[in-house]
Design a protein around this motif. Structure first.
Motif, PDB file in Angstrom:
ATOM      1  N   UNK A 174      11.597  22.720  -3.268  1.00  0.00           N
ATOM      2  CA  UNK A 174      11.880  24.118  -2.903  1.00  0.00           C
ATOM      3  C   UNK A 174      11.363  25.084  -3.963  1.00  0.00           C
ATOM      4  N   UNK A 175      10.823  26.190  -3.521  1.00  0.00           N
ATOM      5  CA  UNK A 175      10.266  27.241  -4.378  1.00  0.00           C
ATOM      6  C   UNK A 175       8.960  26.855  -5.048  1.00  0.00           C
ATOM      7  N   UNK A 176       8.786  25.575  -5.360  1.00  0.00           N
ATOM      8  CA  UNK A 176       7.556  25.114  -6.019  1.00  0.00           C
ATOM      9  C   UNK A 176       6.467  24.827  -4.999  1.00  0.00           C
ATOM     10  N   UNK A 177       6.853  24.194  -3.886  1.00  0.00           N
ATOM     11  CA  UNK A 177       5.877  23.811  -2.876  1.00  0.00           C
ATOM     12  C   UNK A 177       5.501  22.344  -2.990  1.00  0.00           C
ATOM     13  N   UNK A 178       4.293  22.010  -2.559  1.00  0.00           N
ATOM     14  CA  UNK A 178       3.840  20.625  -2.534  1.00  0.00           C
ATOM     15  C   UNK A 178       3.404  20.189  -3.927  1.00  0.00           C
ATOM     16  N   UNK A 212      18.973  14.122 -10.957  1.00  0.00           N
ATOM     17  CA  UNK A 212      19.168  15.420 -10.326  1.00  0.00           C
ATOM     18  C   UNK A 212      17.998  15.815  -9.438  1.00  0.00           C
ATOM     19  N   UNK A 213      16.775  15.485  -9.854  1.00  0.00           N
ATOM     20  CA  UNK A 213      15.580  15.902  -9.127  1.00  0.00           C
ATOM     21  C   UNK A 213      15.562  15.381  -7.696  1.00  0.00           C
ATOM     22  N   UNK A 214      16.146  14.204  -7.471  1.00  0.00           N
ATOM     23  CA  UNK A 214      16.084  13.581  -6.147  1.00  0.00           C
ATOM     24  C   UNK A 214      16.774  14.417  -5.069  1.00  0.00           C
ATOM     25  N   UNK A 215      17.707  15.272  -5.475  1.00  0.00           N
ATOM     26  CA  UNK A 215      18.405  16.106  -4.499  1.00  0.00           C
ATOM     27  C   UNK A 215      17.482  17.118  -3.835  1.00  0.00           C
TER      28      UNK A 215
END
Length: 257
Positions: A174-178, A212-215
């Motif tokens: 989210x917010x970052x994109x691909x 945390x990143x996996x969420x």
């Protein structure tokens, strides 16, 4: 040509009678900056480090491509070819035969193998890491590798390339994109290089993930949806889905000149 997928972005490539260890993560866990709370990956099955390695090839200096614990386990006398950031890291670890390749530069083993660095993935505002084209100078076969799906249009001049190793799914934040480009990017590189085969990289394999990143990570696409996209674009490229740590021969068709 023989390939062994060693999970994640790690490969053993047997080409031109040489054994090349590509972006190896083979021991311990994988984290970024030792921040296990943020992201951590671990092996489900203990593995032995491949032996008789002729060359280590590193596309990036980040931990998931130049894994410090793995590089500390390998013989420091093995020649290393890498992006400038990766070359700096292995020199600090005590490797004695290190070649840094900028984009467009070539490392060669005379009459046997040529490794060309091409523009790869961005890892910062001003840093572009490496992709590679490996060409067997005897058999005339070639492999292209870019681990995040960032393909520069200039690689078209080196077509055809028989085998492409690249992501086949999209990974988004989210917010970052691909952050990892798979489906449409794989179609584009197939149009440019006309490979006989595409093999997925940057996938999990025999691994577990936590943090945390996996969420927030969202994966989109499958091998089947990519096959449909290739067919819709009249591309004959086939997808091979290798099993972790199983060596296999890539059986290439001879293309008439």
């Amino acid at each position: 040509m023989y390939l062994t997928w060693l999970d994640s972005n790690s490969w053993l490539i047997e080409i031109a009678d040489k054994r090349i260890l590509l972006d190896p993560w083979l021991v311990g866990s994988l984290m970024f900056g030792n921040a296990a709370w943020f992201f951590k990956s671990e092996r489900l099955t203990p593995r032995e480090i491949p032996q008789n390695i002729d060359l280590i090839l590193l596309s990036q200096g980040l931990e998931d491509h130049a894994h410090p614990a793995t590089l500390q386990q390998l013989d420091r006398q093995i020649p290393v070819v890498g992006s400038p950031s990766a070359a700096k890291l292995v020199k600090e670890l005590g490797y004695t035969q290190v070649t840094a390749l900028n984009h467009g530069e070539v490392f060669s083993i005379p009459h046997l193998l040529e490794i060309r660095a091409v523009i790869g993935s961005p890892t910062g505002p001003t840093t572009m890491e490496n992709g590679y084209i490996l060409r067997d100078l005897v058999a005339g076969t070639a492999i292209y590798y870019e681990p995040h799906g960032y393909h520069t249009q200039s690689i078209q001049e080196f077509a055809p390339v028989d085998v492409v190793i690249t992501p086949t799914i999209d990974l988004k934040l989210p917010l970052v994109g691909t952050v990892i480009k798979g489906q449409q990017s794989a179609v584009k590189v197939a149009q440019w290089l006309k490979p006989q085969f595409i093999l997925p990289t940057a996938a999990g394999g025999d691994l577990s993930f936590s943090g945390f990143l996996l969420k927030f990570l969202k994966a989109e696409g499958t091998a089947e949806s990519l096959r449909s996209l290739l067919a819709a674009n009249n591309l004959a490229t086939q997808i091979i889905e290798p099993k972790p740590w199983e060596r296999f021969e890539v059986k290439l068709q001879k293309i008439a000149a």
